[in-house]
Scaffold this active site. Sequence first.
Site, PDB file in Angstrom:
ATOM      1  N   HIS A   8       0.816  -1.216   0.000  1.00  0.00           N
ATOM      2  CA  HIS A   8       0.000   0.000   0.000  1.00  0.00           C
ATOM      3  C   HIS A   8       0.856   1.276   0.000  1.00  0.00           C
ATOM      4  O   HIS A   8       0.297   2.372  -0.036  1.00  0.00           O
ATOM      5  CB  HIS A   8      -0.925   0.022   1.207  1.00  0.00           C
ATOM      6  CG  HIS A   8      -1.971  -1.052   1.199  1.00  0.00           C
ATOM      7  ND1 HIS A   8      -2.827  -1.254   0.133  1.00  0.00           N
ATOM      8  CD2 HIS A   8      -2.298  -1.990   2.131  1.00  0.00           C
ATOM      9  CE1 HIS A   8      -3.629  -2.270   0.404  1.00  0.00           C
ATOM     10  NE2 HIS A   8      -3.327  -2.741   1.607  1.00  0.00           N
ATOM     11  N   ASP A  39      -4.280 -12.884   3.678  1.00  0.00           N
ATOM     12  CA  ASP A  39      -5.542 -12.391   4.239  1.00  0.00           C
ATOM     13  C   ASP A  39      -6.744 -12.665   3.352  1.00  0.00           C
ATOM     14  O   ASP A  39      -7.873 -12.340   3.726  1.00  0.00           O
ATOM     15  CB  ASP A  39      -5.462 -10.911   4.594  1.00  0.00           C
ATOM     16  CG  ASP A  39      -4.804 -10.057   3.530  1.00  0.00           C
ATOM     17  OD1 ASP A  39      -4.389 -10.612   2.487  1.00  0.00           O
ATOM     18  OD2 ASP A  39      -4.686  -8.845   3.733  1.00  0.00           O
ATOM     19  N   HIS A  42      -6.404  -7.208  -0.250  1.00  0.00           N
ATOM     20  CA  HIS A  42      -6.573  -5.807  -0.614  1.00  0.00           C
ATOM     21  C   HIS A  42      -5.758  -5.470  -1.858  1.00  0.00           C
ATOM     22  O   HIS A  42      -4.669  -6.001  -2.063  1.00  0.00           O
ATOM     23  CB  HIS A  42      -6.115  -4.903   0.535  1.00  0.00           C
ATOM     24  CG  HIS A  42      -6.798  -5.173   1.838  1.00  0.00           C
ATOM     25  ND1 HIS A  42      -6.263  -6.011   2.795  1.00  0.00           N
ATOM     26  CD2 HIS A  42      -7.972  -4.729   2.327  1.00  0.00           C
ATOM     27  CE1 HIS A  42      -7.079  -6.066   3.834  1.00  0.00           C
ATOM     28  NE2 HIS A  42      -8.122  -5.297   3.573  1.00  0.00           N
ATOM     29  N   ASP A  91      -2.961 -10.519  -2.506  1.00  0.00           N
ATOM     30  CA  ASP A  91      -3.459 -10.084  -1.209  1.00  0.00           C
ATOM     31  C   ASP A  91      -4.966  -9.805  -1.282  1.00  0.00           C
ATOM     32  O   ASP A  91      -5.513  -9.505  -2.357  1.00  0.00           O
ATOM     33  CB  ASP A  91      -2.721  -8.802  -0.811  1.00  0.00           C
ATOM     34  CG  ASP A  91      -2.932  -8.385   0.619  1.00  0.00           C
ATOM     35  OD1 ASP A  91      -2.084  -8.701   1.462  1.00  0.00           O
ATOM     36  OD2 ASP A  91      -3.946  -7.715   0.899  1.00  0.00           O
TER      37      ASP A  91
END
Length: 338
Positions: free
Chosen positions: A158, A282, A195, A193
């Site tokens: 990120h 995740d 996200h 991931d």
Amino acid sequence: MKAFYAEEQKRHDPKAFLSSGAPQPNPEQPERVERLLAGAEAAGCEIIRPIAHGLGPISAVHKPEYLEFLENIYPRWQRIEGASQEVIPNIHPIARDGTYPASAVGQAGYHMADTSCPISAETWESACWSAWSAVDAADAVLAGEQSAYALCRPPGHHAFADVAGGFCFINNSAVAAQRLLSQSHRVAILDVDLHHGNGTQGIFYGRSDVLTVSIHADPVRFYPFFWGHADERGEGPGLGYNLNLPLPRKTGDEGFLKALDAGLKRIRSFAPEALVIALGLDAFEGDPFGGLSVSTPGFSRMAEAIRMLGLPTVVVQEGGYLCDDLGQNLTAFLGAYG
């Protein structure tokens, strides 16, 4: 498979985290390291301490004013009367193309996208060792290893060139990809991931030497909200070199693997000389974030499909939060890949 990790990565121990405006314990905890180390060892990995590489490999993808900010903001913040124990922004610019603020508060807002990446006295050191783990994994692949694992904590995907966010400070996957480019013309990054890897996308969005592919929960109602949509294809020389494959919430193994097949087809068409996997665990059905529903065997199937590319590969750890199966999920992936 060789795995790279330094104990200093555990020193970053964030406390604060705002979720829907409510303070919560920060889920990016040092305990993640213990579970991931156990998972890597169970997969047969040889754990190796990385060496300190200085700022060269990091500054290859991050702006110098941002690195200066990360290194120095904590002591500056502590000189503010009444300031919080951790650096947490309370103001953000609407646009970032104007004057650069001189104050610590203004710079925190300028360089931090959200409140999920508080900076403490130990954050800078931990983030550097995390990045150096990715550098050494890339160097191992450049030296002839078919694959190597970087246990990167804090994670990185990120983080933009000059913005922290989503628990991330230095973009370890981008650092690894740039390192691989020292002996390659084209490198692909595959982000699995939960996200979207918005920072990775942002760093390479205008470039054609790195293909970025991300499979993630649809951001229309999920973090990071403003990036990760299917119509984001790159810009300028990078147009057509970014592929986002957003998935409906709670998508399980079959839906994820179908999207992975589309991502792998694009990677084959790009014909890269090396691959970086931004490995988020995740997406697991039991992860606290609860966005997707990949099973533990699903991570093995994921690894088997990616391995068929036959590319020299750096596996960089991204998300995956505290749950009973975190280590087993890593074992499932690395055991099938290595």
